[in-house]
Scaffold this motif. Structure first.
Motif, mmCIF file in Angstrom:
data_model
loop_
_atom_site.group_PDB
_atom_site.id
_atom_site.type_symbol
_atom_site.label_atom_id
_atom_site.label_comp_id
_atom_site.label_asym_id
_atom_site.label_seq_id
_atom_site.Cartn_x
_atom_site.Cartn_y
_atom_site.Cartn_z
ATOM 1 N N GLU A 45 17.846 -23.145 12.528
ATOM 2 C CA GLU A 45 17.899 -23.330 11.080
ATOM 3 C C GLU A 45 17.514 -22.030 10.365
ATOM 4 O O GLU A 45 18.197 -21.583 9.465
ATOM 5 C CB GLU A 45 16.912 -24.449 10.717
ATOM 6 C CG GLU A 45 17.002 -24.957 9.319
ATOM 7 C CD GLU A 45 15.969 -26.058 9.112
ATOM 8 O OE1 GLU A 45 14.994 -25.808 8.387
ATOM 9 O OE2 GLU A 45 16.138 -27.153 9.703
ATOM 10 N N ARG A 46 16.401 -21.428 10.781
ATOM 11 C CA ARG A 46 15.932 -20.174 10.184
ATOM 12 C C ARG A 46 14.844 -19.595 11.081
ATOM 13 O O ARG A 46 13.799 -20.213 11.280
ATOM 14 C CB ARG A 46 15.387 -20.440 8.777
ATOM 15 C CG ARG A 46 15.138 -19.167 7.988
ATOM 16 C CD ARG A 46 14.747 -19.456 6.539
ATOM 17 N NE ARG A 46 13.406 -20.034 6.428
ATOM 18 C CZ ARG A 46 13.158 -21.310 6.163
ATOM 19 N NH1 ARG A 46 14.136 -22.169 5.976
ATOM 20 N NH2 ARG A 46 11.921 -21.758 6.064
ATOM 21 N N ALA A 47 15.093 -18.404 11.585
ATOM 22 C CA ALA A 47 14.116 -17.774 12.487
ATOM 23 C C ALA A 47 12.873 -17.331 11.714
ATOM 24 O O ALA A 47 12.984 -16.725 10.658
ATOM 25 C CB ALA A 47 14.747 -16.583 13.190
ATOM 26 N N PRO A 48 11.687 -17.624 12.245
ATOM 27 C CA PRO A 48 10.447 -17.183 11.601
ATOM 28 C C PRO A 48 10.121 -15.742 12.022
ATOM 29 O O PRO A 48 10.732 -15.213 12.952
ATOM 30 C CB PRO A 48 9.408 -18.142 12.188
ATOM 31 C CG PRO A 48 9.917 -18.390 13.580
ATOM 32 C CD PRO A 48 11.425 -18.405 13.452
ATOM 33 N N HIS A 49 9.157 -15.138 11.371
ATOM 34 C CA HIS A 49 8.675 -13.828 11.815
ATOM 35 C C HIS A 49 7.823 -14.000 13.072
ATOM 36 O O HIS A 49 7.918 -13.222 14.010
ATOM 37 C CB HIS A 49 7.824 -13.155 10.724
ATOM 38 C CG HIS A 49 8.622 -12.786 9.519
ATOM 39 N ND1 HIS A 49 8.486 -13.439 8.310
ATOM 40 C CD2 HIS A 49 9.575 -11.845 9.335
ATOM 41 C CE1 HIS A 49 9.322 -12.904 7.440
ATOM 42 N NE2 HIS A 49 9.997 -11.939 8.029
ATOM 43 N N VAL A 50 6.957 -15.033 13.036
ATOM 44 C CA VAL A 50 6.024 -15.264 14.137
ATOM 45 C C VAL A 50 6.074 -16.734 14.546
ATOM 46 O O VAL A 50 6.122 -17.619 13.694
ATOM 47 C CB VAL A 50 4.566 -14.897 13.734
ATOM 48 C CG1 VAL A 50 3.572 -15.254 14.836
ATOM 49 C CG2 VAL A 50 4.460 -13.417 13.388
ATOM 50 N N MET A 51 6.056 -16.973 15.860
ATOM 51 C CA MET A 51 6.005 -18.345 16.369
ATOM 52 C C MET A 51 4.712 -18.502 17.159
ATOM 53 O O MET A 51 4.444 -17.722 18.075
ATOM 54 C CB MET A 51 7.217 -18.623 17.267
ATOM 55 C CG MET A 51 7.207 -20.015 17.850
ATOM 56 S SD MET A 51 8.801 -20.593 18.502
ATOM 57 C CE MET A 51 9.294 -19.278 19.571
ATOM 58 N N GLN A 67 11.629 -18.279 26.902
ATOM 59 C CA GLN A 67 12.752 -17.709 27.646
ATOM 60 C C GLN A 67 14.058 -17.839 26.851
ATOM 61 O O GLN A 67 14.843 -16.901 26.790
ATOM 62 C CB GLN A 67 12.879 -18.458 28.980
ATOM 63 C CG GLN A 67 13.359 -17.625 30.103
ATOM 64 C CD GLN A 67 13.207 -18.342 31.446
ATOM 65 O OE1 GLN A 67 12.819 -19.511 31.534
ATOM 66 N NE2 GLN A 67 13.517 -17.634 32.498
ATOM 67 N N THR A 68 14.265 -18.996 26.239
ATOM 68 C CA THR A 68 15.471 -19.232 25.437
ATOM 69 C C THR A 68 15.519 -18.295 24.233
ATOM 70 O O THR A 68 16.558 -17.716 23.925
ATOM 71 C CB THR A 68 15.533 -20.703 24.975
ATOM 72 O OG1 THR A 68 15.488 -21.546 26.128
ATOM 73 C CG2 THR A 68 16.795 -20.996 24.188
ATOM 74 N N VAL A 69 14.374 -18.133 23.562
ATOM 75 C CA VAL A 69 14.313 -17.237 22.397
ATOM 76 C C VAL A 69 14.667 -15.817 22.831
ATOM 77 O O VAL A 69 15.472 -15.143 22.194
ATOM 78 C CB VAL A 69 12.911 -17.274 21.728
ATOM 79 C CG1 VAL A 69 12.778 -16.180 20.675
ATOM 80 C CG2 VAL A 69 12.670 -18.643 21.100
ATOM 81 N N ARG A 70 14.090 -15.362 23.931
ATOM 82 C CA ARG A 70 14.326 -13.991 24.393
ATOM 83 C C ARG A 70 15.758 -13.779 24.884
ATOM 84 O O ARG A 70 16.260 -12.671 24.886
ATOM 85 C CB ARG A 70 13.320 -13.603 25.480
ATOM 86 C CG ARG A 70 11.926 -13.398 24.920
ATOM 87 C CD ARG A 70 11.914 -12.317 23.847
ATOM 88 N NE ARG A 70 10.627 -12.187 23.195
ATOM 89 C CZ ARG A 70 10.438 -12.334 21.897
ATOM 90 N NH1 ARG A 70 11.437 -12.627 21.097
ATOM 91 N NH2 ARG A 70 9.239 -12.180 21.375
ATOM 92 N N ALA A 71 16.436 -14.859 25.279
ATOM 93 C CA ALA A 71 17.819 -14.748 25.753
ATOM 94 C C ALA A 71 18.828 -14.830 24.609
ATOM 95 O O ALA A 71 20.026 -14.713 24.825
ATOM 96 C CB ALA A 71 18.095 -15.850 26.780
ATOM 97 N N THR A 72 18.339 -15.047 23.383
ATOM 98 C CA THR A 72 19.215 -15.206 22.222
ATOM 99 C C THR A 72 19.091 -13.971 21.329
ATOM 100 O O THR A 72 18.076 -13.794 20.657
ATOM 101 C CB THR A 72 18.814 -16.486 21.443
ATOM 102 O OG1 THR A 72 18.775 -17.584 22.357
ATOM 103 C CG2 THR A 72 19.788 -16.785 20.320
ATOM 104 N N PRO A 73 20.139 -13.109 21.317
ATOM 105 C CA PRO A 73 20.040 -11.838 20.596
ATOM 106 C C PRO A 73 19.636 -11.951 19.126
ATOM 107 O O PRO A 73 18.859 -11.129 18.639
ATOM 108 C CB PRO A 73 21.447 -11.241 20.733
ATOM 109 C CG PRO A 73 22.007 -11.874 21.964
ATOM 110 C CD PRO A 73 21.409 -13.250 22.029
ATOM 111 N N GLU A 74 20.139 -12.981 18.419
ATOM 112 C CA GLU A 74 19.792 -13.056 16.991
ATOM 113 C C GLU A 74 18.326 -13.409 16.737
ATOM 114 O O GLU A 74 17.862 -13.357 15.607
ATOM 115 C CB GLU A 74 20.728 -13.985 16.209
ATOM 116 C CG GLU A 74 20.783 -15.406 16.686
ATOM 117 C CD GLU A 74 21.919 -15.656 17.691
ATOM 118 O OE1 GLU A 74 22.406 -16.794 17.739
ATOM 119 O OE2 GLU A 74 22.297 -14.739 18.424
#
Length: 124
Positions: A45-51, A67-74
């Motif tokens: 929906e909208r990427a945060p600055h910090v999770m 792992q999923t976040v790091r595998a997603t370029p955007e």
């Protein structure tokens, strides 16, 4: 001045609520997800600055989400701080190896969490 955004991912309501309150008190825009699937939906929906990401979560654990976040370029710009009751070095190493930027063990001091989140917010 841009407002930093934080995604709190924790399945324990009292921890999620206190982190949400803490981050809003610092002036950040905050959203909360209570499991790994909801966390990924919130990112889409909208990427945060910090999770702030708990390790032990229903549906997908924090390691899988990381792992999923790091595998997603955007989502490259998302900083991940893992929060967990599992403080052993091996768990920390696993989280960092999967791409977490930082690691905080529970119970944590609110000051420490605030300092770490501020450290990873984009500077104006």
């Amino acid at each position: 001045m841009a407002v930093g955004s934080v995604l709190v991912v924790d399945d324990e309501p009292n921890i999620a609520l206190s982190l949400e309150y803490l981050m809003k008190g610092q002036g950040f825009e905050v959203r909360v997800a209570t499991d790994g699937e909801a966390a990924l939906a919130a990112l889409r929906e909208r990427a945060p600055h910090v999770m702030l990401l708990d390790v032990m979560l229903p549906k997908r654990d924090g390691y899988e989400v990381c792992q999923t976040v790091r595998a997603t370029p955007e989502w490259n710009g998302v900083r991940i701080i893992m929060l967990t009751a599992r403080g052993r070095a091996i768990e920390q190493e696993k989280g960092l190896a999967l791409g977490a930027d930082d690691y905080i063990t529970k119970p944590f001091s609110t000051r420490e969490v605030i300092e770490r989140v501020r450290q990873y917010m984009p500077q104006d």
